[in-house]
Scaffold this motif. Structure first.
Motif, PDB file in Angstrom:
ATOM      1  N   GLU A 299       0.829  -1.209   0.000  1.00 38.23           N
ATOM      2  CA  GLU A 299       0.000   0.000   0.000  1.00 38.23           C
ATOM      3  C   GLU A 299       0.866   1.262   0.000  1.00 38.23           C
ATOM      4  OE1 GLU A 299      -3.496   2.135   2.715  1.00 38.23           O
ATOM      5  OE2 GLU A 299      -2.600   0.245   3.357  1.00 38.23           O
ATOM      6  N   ASN A 636      -1.826  -0.933  -9.475  1.00 32.28           N
ATOM      7  CA  ASN A 636      -1.666  -0.145  -8.241  1.00 32.28           C
ATOM      8  C   ASN A 636      -0.252   0.413  -8.112  1.00 32.28           C
ATOM      9  OD1 ASN A 636      -4.309  -0.613  -7.516  1.00 32.28           O
ATOM     10  ND2 ASN A 636      -3.834  -2.353  -6.198  1.00 32.28           N
ATOM     11  N   ASP A 639       0.228   3.298 -10.445  1.00 31.36           N
ATOM     12  CA  ASP A 639      -0.417   4.501  -9.893  1.00 31.36           C
ATOM     13  C   ASP A 639       0.489   5.167  -8.860  1.00 31.36           C
ATOM     14  OD1 ASP A 639      -2.658   4.226 -11.449  1.00 31.36           O
ATOM     15  OD2 ASP A 639      -3.824   3.160  -9.931  1.00 31.36           O
TER      16      ASP A 639
END
Length: 762
Positions: A299, A636, A639
């Motif tokens: 994350e 992800n 990004d």
């Protein structure tokens, strides 16, 4: 808040899922959350995205031609969906956006096929995941109702956000000179506008720390991650090769205590060439794939350079466990590379090892070495601390120059980051990281420039090794520049310097063009032009597909132009992921055909896969690897990379803007770096900041734009403005938020205009 994406990810199974199990999978315990899930299920069913089976289970409907992608909007209102499957972009009319915003992950259906040069058109069916949950905005009160509304600064999001009145910031007068950070509590739906609340306010003039906070918010980069209370795994020492007798060296330019760790190097002469060891900090061995720590790092994504400090990627426990410490035993993943006298690879081997670094090599050491006379017997004071390691240092430097000469994969250009104290860490080479599709020109005075070459070589070797074993990995590919772009660039180059030699057919490759300009006075301008045409680099996933290989003889990717990053796990997650794969191969891979076989295969050696004709992993390990490698992970990570790149560009631009503010109204010298029909861009030499002289401010004549010569020509005066021309300008205005500097040309004295017509280029 549960997104549609999380719902669909939970349903990605052949046998489907009951609603009660879906609630459990999404960890929904409150009645309100369960009721909202029911609403979402009804909506997704009506759209045909999911359906009920006969035994009351929910499954994803694969019969409809739905396409997933990211919304990309321009400030002029044009919107496209960039497909996840890397197919042709889909044009979306404003009426078919269905309240999607720039950056959102969506499901789209094609309504009109593309013909000739027209892109296919589509309609957004559903927003899977919102990209922005916070927005920088200006806040104003409605003239009729008096209610406060927020207007996003990002003009790609033409939304109006109603503000909740019970907020502490709303209870005091709104300051038009402040920027507000808005937390979205409800996204627009049907006729209802978006709703949010003010969570923070920014002043445009709060110093360097204020600029950093503003840019982190602008680029949607969070610095408040909830760190899992999990200790890193202990690395297994059994089977590791002891290399502590090697005097391994750390080459380092970054000075911040928070800067990422880098590999250690060792080199020695070997069979007419050199044997090089690249020792990398091992992080992947301390984490379980899919664990809380793994999800936390996934994350977080990447370390962020804040100019002269860092926002770290690894947490404290992982950093202290994995970083190399001088004169202490440290676990590593090591790569042995044998190169010949021309810098080409002769052999390689990956091993799990234990090393003991003995010294840190800094720019001060390299400057002393490069300034030292070849036959000097005395050792300069600056080199006294590394006297015993000089032979190794010289071998490492010599090998790096060989590798640099033989490497034709990456385009190397001067970076030209302004020499401001607030950008001190950014000025050093960022090893192994491509922000714009090119790498920084080799600099033998910069330790990290040397490390960068070894990292890129090691990345390419890993890609070749994992392709050999048909294992998945994340890679980046250096794509070729289009020939038409190179032709246009060559024309501009010849305008800059007509002494540049071209081939018989008038063509040059990008590498040849850059080399031809190496000693030209216009080298800096040429490098700027090249930067505009280089394709950006994106992370991609290599996953072996035997069926595709049978159907397509060109299935294999070009291994000479790809890199699989793994050497710097303290920089970003994709390095860690690739470390997972190579570590599993070395530690879990079966190195013999049967348990009784006496013939062992060293799985880390070059071409070792040619001798393996058995399954090297158990089914459990194979499932673990292949379940972790998917396009969602790559999307992800890409990004995250875009945010990092945007932040990097912004922090350089805001530093230049702050310097430009200091000279508003002053006359300065600038050099023209770009010419367009609406004016020309000029770089202020003292601060390397680029501003625009708009054609409307050139009031003495009507100017025509000639694209072939990259110049503006006055119809009456025949006065010209072209690339590399020096001009005197005045700074009119600086817009810090939009990174824009407006310039005006300082009127010349009549005596200075004599001979200007001689410069006209036809």
């Amino acid at each position: 808040m549960t997104s549609v994406l999380k719902i669909l990810e939970s349903l990605e199974r052949e046998d489907g899922l009951e609603v009660s199990k879906l609630e459990k999978s999404l960890k929904l315990t409150k009645k309100l959350d369960r009721d909202n899930l029911q609403i979402a299920i009804k909506a997704l069913s009506k759209l045909g995205i999911i359906q009920n089976t006969s035994d009351e289970k929910l499954i994803i409907n694969d019969n409809n031609d739905f396409i997933q992608g990211r919304v990309r909007c321009s400030s002029k209102g044009y919107c496209f969906v960039v497909r996840e499957d890397q197919g042709e972009d889909i044009y979306i009319r404003e009426t078919n956006l269905n309240n999607a915003w720039h950056g959102d992950l969506v499901i789209v259906v094609i309504t009109r096929q593309g013909i000739k040069r027209r892109a296919p058109e589509g309609s957004i069916q559903c927003v899977l995941e919102r990209y922005n949950d916070k927005l920088l905005s200006k806040v104003e009160s409605d003239k009729t109702t008096g209610e406060l509304r927020a207007y996003p600064l990002d003009d790609r999001i033409p939304a109006i956000i109603d503000l909740e009145s019970d907020n502490e910031f709303c209870k005091k007068p709104i300051n038009k000179d402040l920027i507000y950070e808005i937390k979205i509590s409800r996204y627009p739906i049907a006729q209802f506008k978006a709703k949010g609340s003010i969570i923070r306010e920014f002043s445009i003039n709060s110093g360097i720390e204020g600029d950093i906070d503003l840019l982190l918010s602008k680029n949607n980069i969070s610095t408040n991650y909830e760190e899992p209370k999990v200790s890193p795994k202990k690395v297994a020492l059994k089977g590791r090769e002891d290399l502590t007798s090697q005097p391994a060296l750390l080459f380092r330019s970054w000075e911040s205590a928070k800067s990422p760790s880098l590999p250690a190097l060792f080199a020695e002469p070997y069979e007419g060439g050199n044997r090089i060891w690249v020792h990398c900090p091992t992080v992947a061995e301390r984490i379980n794939l899919g664990s809380k720590l793994d999800k936390f790092l996934k994350e977080k994504g990447e370390a962020i350079c804040l100019g002269n400090d860092w926002f770290e990627f690894l947490n404290d426990s992982l950093k202290s466990a994995s970083q190399f410490i001088l004169n202490e035993k440290c676990e590593a993943i090591s790569l042995r590379i044998d190169i010949n006298s021309e810098g080409n690879i002769a052999d390689w081997e990956f091993i799990l090892s234990i090393i003991k670094p003995v010294n840190i090599i800094t720019p001060k050491h390299l400057n002393a070495i490069n300034n030292r006379k070849p036959n000097s017997k005395s050792v300069p004071i600056a080199l006294k601390t590394v006297k015993e390691n000089l032979e190794v240092i010289y071998t490492i430097i010599y090998s790096s120059k060989l590798i640099n000469t033989s490497n034709k994969t990456t385009i190397k250009l001067d970076e030209n980051i302004p020499k401001f104290e607030r950008l001190s860490e950014l000025q050093k080479t960022y090893p192994g990281r491509d922000f714009h599709g090119w790498s920084k020109t080799f600099d033998s005075n910069d330790p990290q420039s040397i490390v960068d070459l070894y990292i890129r070589l090691s990345n390419n070797i890993l890609a070749n090794h994992l392709i050999g074993y048909k294992l998945p990995f994340i890679y980046k590919e250096h794509e070729e520049i289009e020939s038409s772009s190179i032709n246009e660039l060559t024309k501009s180059a010849l305008t800059l310097d007509n002494k540049v030699a071209v081939n018989i057919d008038g063509s040059l490759t990008a590498h040849e063009l850059i080399k031809a300009f190496e000693s030209s006075t216009e080298k800096k301008i040429l490098h700027k032009l090249v930067k505009h045409i280089i394709p950006g680099i994106h992370l991609k996933l290599y996953k072996y597909n035997p069926q595709a290989e049978k159907e397509d003889m060109n299935y294999a990717i070009s291994t000479t132009k790809i890199e699989s990053p793994w050497c710097c796990p303290s920089l970003n997650y994709w390095n860690i992921y690739n470390q997972f794969i190579i570590c599993l191969l070395l530690s879990e891979g079966k190195n013999k055909s049967t348990s009784r076989s006496k013939e062992l295969i060293e799985l880390g050696k070059m071409n070792s896969w040619l001798e393996v004709n058995w399954e090297i992993f158990s089914q459990k390990v194979k499932d673990n690897i292949y379940n972790s490698s998917n396009l969602r992970l790559i999307q992800n990570l890409n990004d995250i990379r875009k945010k990092s790149k945007s932040f990097r560009n912004n922090i350089i631009a805001i530093a230049q803007g702050r310097e430009a503010q200091k000279i508003i109204g002053e006359e300065v010298t600038a050099i023209i770096t770009g010419v367009q029909s609406y004016g020309f861009f000029a770089e202020i030499e003292d601060i390397t900041a680029e501003g625009l002289v708009h054609v409307s401010t050139l009031g003495d004549d009507w100017y025509e734009y000639r694209s072939r010569q990259n110049l503006l020509v006055g119809r009456k005066s025949k006065k010209t403005y072209q690339l590399a021309q020096k001009v005197n300008v005045r700074v009119l205005k600086v817009d810090i938020l939009k990174n824009q500097i407006d310039l005006e040309l300082v009127k010349e004295n009549p005596a200075d205009l004599i001979g200007n017509n001689d410069n006209e280029s036809e």
